[in-house]
Design a protein around this motif. Structure first.
Motif, PDB file in Angstrom:
ATOM      1  N   VAL A  59       6.937   2.910  12.676  1.00 13.17           N
ATOM      2  CA  VAL A  59       8.013   2.848  13.123  1.00 13.17           C
ATOM      3  C   VAL A  59       7.968   4.166  11.686  1.00 13.17           C
ATOM      4  O   VAL A  59       7.743   4.941  10.951  1.00 13.17           O
ATOM      5  N   PRO A  60       8.308   6.140  12.336  1.00 12.27           N
ATOM      6  CA  PRO A  60       7.957   7.115  11.271  1.00 12.27           C
ATOM      7  C   PRO A  60       8.849   6.203   9.464  1.00 12.27           C
ATOM      8  O   PRO A  60       9.660   5.924   9.934  1.00 12.27           O
ATOM      9  N   GLY A  61       7.685   7.015   8.811  1.00  6.17           N
ATOM     10  CA  GLY A  61       8.148   6.705   7.235  1.00  6.17           C
ATOM     11  C   GLY A  61       8.465   5.417   6.876  1.00  6.17           C
ATOM     12  O   GLY A  61       7.882   5.290   6.372  1.00  6.17           O
ATOM     13  N   LEU A  62       9.020   4.210   7.926  1.00  8.55           N
ATOM     14  CA  LEU A  62       8.599   2.452   7.238  1.00  8.55           C
ATOM     15  C   LEU A  62       7.427   2.261   7.500  1.00  8.55           C
ATOM     16  O   LEU A  62       6.458   1.975   6.217  1.00  8.55           O
ATOM     17  N   ASN A  63       6.447   3.094   8.487  1.00  9.88           N
ATOM     18  CA  ASN A  63       4.982   3.097   8.678  1.00  9.88           C
ATOM     19  C   ASN A  63       4.130   3.408   7.232  1.00  9.88           C
ATOM     20  O   ASN A  63       3.222   2.642   7.260  1.00  9.88           O
ATOM     21  N   ILE A  64       4.741   4.756   6.657  1.00 13.09           N
ATOM     22  CA  ILE A  64       3.765   4.617   5.555  1.00 13.09           C
ATOM     23  C   ILE A  64       4.191   3.631   4.043  1.00 13.09           C
ATOM     24  O   ILE A  64       3.031   2.890   3.603  1.00 13.09           O
ATOM     25  N   LEU A  65       5.454   3.290   4.092  1.00 11.41           N
ATOM     26  CA  LEU A  65       5.172   2.204   2.439  1.00 11.41           C
ATOM     27  C   LEU A  65       4.759   0.717   3.604  1.00 11.41           C
ATOM     28  O   LEU A  65       4.386   0.003   2.604  1.00 11.41           O
ATOM     29  N   VAL A  66       4.633   0.490   4.913  1.00 13.67           N
ATOM     30  CA  VAL A  66       3.899  -0.587   5.028  1.00 13.67           C
ATOM     31  C   VAL A  66       2.936  -0.942   5.434  1.00 13.67           C
ATOM     32  O   VAL A  66       1.450  -1.368   4.882  1.00 13.67           O
ATOM     33  N   MET A  67       2.179   0.019   5.509  1.00 10.40           N
ATOM     34  CA  MET A  67       0.714   1.050   5.326  1.00 10.40           C
ATOM     35  C   MET A  67       0.040   0.369   3.423  1.00 10.40           C
ATOM     36  O   MET A  67      -1.277   0.199   3.181  1.00 10.40           O
ATOM     37  N   ILE A  68       0.884   0.599   2.824  1.00  9.64           N
ATOM     38  CA  ILE A  68       1.024   0.461   1.547  1.00  9.64           C
ATOM     39  C   ILE A  68       0.704  -1.051   1.016  1.00  9.64           C
ATOM     40  O   ILE A  68       0.124  -1.714   0.130  1.00  9.64           O
ATOM     41  N   GLY A  69       1.824  -1.741   1.279  1.00  4.75           N
ATOM     42  CA  GLY A  69       1.270  -2.898   1.192  1.00  4.75           C
ATOM     43  C   GLY A  69       0.198  -3.546   2.131  1.00  4.75           C
ATOM     44  O   GLY A  69      -0.115  -4.250   0.981  1.00  4.75           O
ATOM     45  N   ILE A  70      -0.194  -2.843   3.080  1.00  5.68           N
ATOM     46  CA  ILE A  70      -1.614  -3.500   3.848  1.00  5.68           C
ATOM     47  C   ILE A  70      -2.654  -3.234   3.096  1.00  5.68           C
ATOM     48  O   ILE A  70      -2.927  -4.227   2.592  1.00  5.68           O
ATOM     49  N   THR A  71      -2.279  -2.675   2.313  1.00  7.67           N
ATOM     50  CA  THR A  71      -3.679  -1.510   1.786  1.00  7.67           C
ATOM     51  C   THR A  71      -3.881  -2.794   0.251  1.00  7.67           C
ATOM     52  O   THR A  71      -4.682  -3.024   0.284  1.00  7.67           O
ATOM     53  N   VAL A  72      -2.952  -2.744  -0.237  1.00  8.79           N
ATOM     54  CA  VAL A  72      -2.411  -3.310  -1.555  1.00  8.79           C
ATOM     55  C   VAL A  72      -3.217  -5.041  -0.894  1.00  8.79           C
ATOM     56  O   VAL A  72      -4.227  -5.689  -2.158  1.00  8.79           O
ATOM     57  N   ASP A  73      -2.275  -5.921   0.060  1.00  7.03           N
ATOM     58  CA  ASP A  73      -3.158  -6.768   0.024  1.00  7.03           C
ATOM     59  C   ASP A  73      -3.908  -6.813   0.614  1.00  7.03           C
ATOM     60  O   ASP A  73      -5.168  -8.270  -0.117  1.00  7.03           O
ATOM     61  N   PHE A  74      -4.919  -6.047   1.195  1.00 11.02           N
ATOM     62  CA  PHE A  74      -6.163  -5.928   1.820  1.00 11.02           C
ATOM     63  C   PHE A  74      -6.956  -6.180   0.493  1.00 11.02           C
ATOM     64  O   PHE A  74      -8.274  -6.704   0.216  1.00 11.02           O
ATOM     65  N   VAL A  75      -6.939  -4.966  -0.181  1.00  7.85           N
ATOM     66  CA  VAL A  75      -8.020  -4.995  -1.632  1.00  7.85           C
ATOM     67  C   VAL A  75      -7.409  -6.046  -2.121  1.00  7.85           C
ATOM     68  O   VAL A  75      -8.904  -6.659  -2.961  1.00  7.85           O
ATOM     69  N   LYS A  76      -6.465  -6.651  -2.105  1.00 13.12           N
ATOM     70  CA  LYS A  76      -6.635  -7.708  -3.162  1.00 13.12           C
ATOM     71  C   LYS A  76      -7.510  -8.948  -2.746  1.00 13.12           C
ATOM     72  O   LYS A  76      -7.780 -10.462  -3.522  1.00 13.12           O
ATOM     73  N   SER A  77      -7.644  -9.459  -0.924  1.00 15.17           N
ATOM     74  CA  SER A  77      -8.759 -10.485  -0.895  1.00 15.17           C
ATOM     75  C   SER A  77      -9.866  -9.717  -1.191  1.00 15.17           C
ATOM     76  O   SER A  77     -10.966 -10.861  -0.890  1.00 15.17           O
TER      77      SER A  77
END
Length: 490
Positions: A59-77
């Motif tokens: 989903v254009p636009g939403l995908n950027i917000l989601v990728m920010i969340g995925i990246t943050v969760d990823f580095v928390k790991s």
């Protein structure tokens, strides 16, 4: 080319090297971190998020917000719990992902979204009130920036070039969705500032990195008659030399689209030989013959007459709409009203910005003077992507700027020869689409008649509706023009 190579290295190669190493730290094959889209699936699995999040990536636009969340969760790991780490992972991935990937002390600690992980690291994950506020502010800035970039942006009318269709003090919403959002070409910039920092007046961006032009799919192309916000093409020149997306925002009405043949005959625009629809509320200059008596100031205000200039005791010139002229003719002290049109081939008395209209023959030596003016202009063909134009003494003055400045070629004129990138050329095929923009206030607008075509990469968005309108010249209680609020722009 240097900018493109630099962008590829910073935005793709270095982050992917970091993902390769981080995936290996988690016991996954490194190649999984460098396959587009599949690496997002891997990040979800490693952070414990559901795989259906992949749907939101589409989903254009939403995908950027989601990728920010995925990246943050990823580095928390990997034990990165600090706010500064999260900002670094999102904004400076090309530095910190490789850094953590090669760092011996950085280890995979488990899926950060799982209940077990949260219980184990609850002290590290606990946020102070200051951290809560900081996270909220950063998220708000990111969200607002994404909305302005991808969906909708506010804009205020600064000049009279679109009157009376749009008035000075009209506040508009401009849609980025209609034509497709243009992704930032100058990504390193201060949030909410366009090209200049408020108060201190310095540049609000760093032009050390400039990305190639790319536009997301839109609802439609720019159409004739659309009111369009775009970047002012002449800001490419000295002394500003601004990048495309940091050039001043202008608003005009699109009159010519790619491939159209446009001309203006006695103030009437013609497109491909057919008369174009004249904006109902557009203004132009008229000469008024009266019996010498003064016009009631209230009538001037009610009919929105402007730029009243006396010619002699019984005549004056003014700017007005067709409807205002029709109403004014009904008053007994008005003898006649006629459009103030500059005849074909005559010098333009209205031209005070440039010595001549586009193309300016005075800065293209050995090429002809077309003797065009604001009321009799052209014909001129608007360039279209893939269109090949023959280059000669008549066409080069019209298209030379687009070939050199907007399409990035080195252009030279040696005697009667035209050189493009060092090679003699008698034709050129355009890479971009172009548009011809004009203000509705035809005798008080600096537009394509003065500075030429608008390239497609300069298009910002489509003006939708007026959400506020303020008259700075009115009294305090009358400042808001209530009748203009939420008017759709046509």
């Amino acid at each position: 080319m240097v900018n493109i190579i630099l962008a590829i290295v910073l935005l793709i190669i270095l982050p992917y090297i970091g993902l390769w190493k981080l995936f290996e730290k988690a016991g996954r094959p490194g190649w999984e971190g460098v396959i587009p889209f599949y690496n997002i699936y891997g990040m979800l699995k490693l952070s414990g998020r559901p795989t259906w999040w992949l749907v939101m990536i589409l989903v254009p636009g939403l995908n950027i917000l989601v990728m920010i969340g995925i990246t943050v969760d990823f580095v928390k790991s990997y034990g990165k719990f600090k706010l500064v780490d999260h900002i670094a992972a999102v904004a400076l991935a090309f530095i910190f992902l490789p850094k953590w990937g090669f760092d011996k002390d950085t280890k995979y600690t488990g899926p950060s979204a799982s209940p077990e992980f949260r219980e184990k690291y609850k002290i590290a994950l606990k946020k102070t009130p200051a951290r809560e506020w900081a996270d909220a502010i950063i998220f708000a800035v990111i969200a607002a920036t994404l909305i302005r970039t991808l969906f909708i942006e506010a804009y205020v009318i600064p000049s009279a070039s679109m009157e009376s269709s749009l008035l000075i003090g009209d506040y508009l919403f401009v849609s980025k969705v209609n034509y497709g959002a243009r992704l930032p070409m100058t990504p390193v910039a201060f949030p909410f500032a366009h090209h200049t920092m408020p108060l201190i007046g310095t540049k609000a961006y760093w032009d050390g990195i400039e990305l190639p032009y790319y536009r997301l799919p839109g609802l439609s192309d720019v159409k004739k008659g659309d009111v369009v916000v775009f970047n002012y093409p002449m800001d490419a020149d000295s002394p500003l030399y601004r990048p495309v997306d940091k050039r001043e925002n202008y608003i005009k009405r699109c009159q010519g689209t790619p491939g159209d043949t446009l001309s203006v005959v006695d103030a009437q625009v013609f497109i491909n030989g057919k008369a174009a629809i004249t904006p109902l509320n557009g203004e132009m200059k008229y000469t008024v013959q009266s019996d010498g008596s003064e016009i009631n100031p209230q009538l001037i205000n009610d009919l929105h007459l402007s730029d009243l200039t006396p010619v002699n005791n019984t005549s004056f010139k003014m700017n007005a709409t067709v409807l205002s002229v029709k109403a004014l003719k009904g008053y007994s002290n008005i003898k006649s009203i006629s459009p103030d049109i500059t005849p074909k081939g005559h010098a333009d008395p209205l031209n005070t910005v440039y010595p001549e209209l586009f193309p300016n023959y005075k800065i293209t030596p050995n090429f002809p003077d077309f003797k065009w003016n604001v009321d009799n202009y052209g014909p001129i063909i608007v360039p279209k992507r893939g269109w090949t134009v023959k280059l000669d003494s008549l066409t080069f003055p019209v298209y030379g700027r687009a070939i050199e400045i907007y399409e990035g070629n080195k252009v030279q004129v040696v005697g009667k020869d035209i050189l493009i990138n060092g090679q003699k050329a008698d034709s050129y095929t355009f890479k971009l689409n172009y548009y011809f923009m004009m203000g509705d206030n035809r005798h008080n607008s600096e537009d394509s008649r003065f500075w030429g075509f608008v390239p497609e990469d300069h298009i910002v968005g489509k003006a939708l509706f007026i959400w506020m309108s303020i008259d700075d010249n009115a009294s305090f209680l009358s400042k808001i023009r209530w009748s203009r609020l939420f008017n759709i722009i046509r």
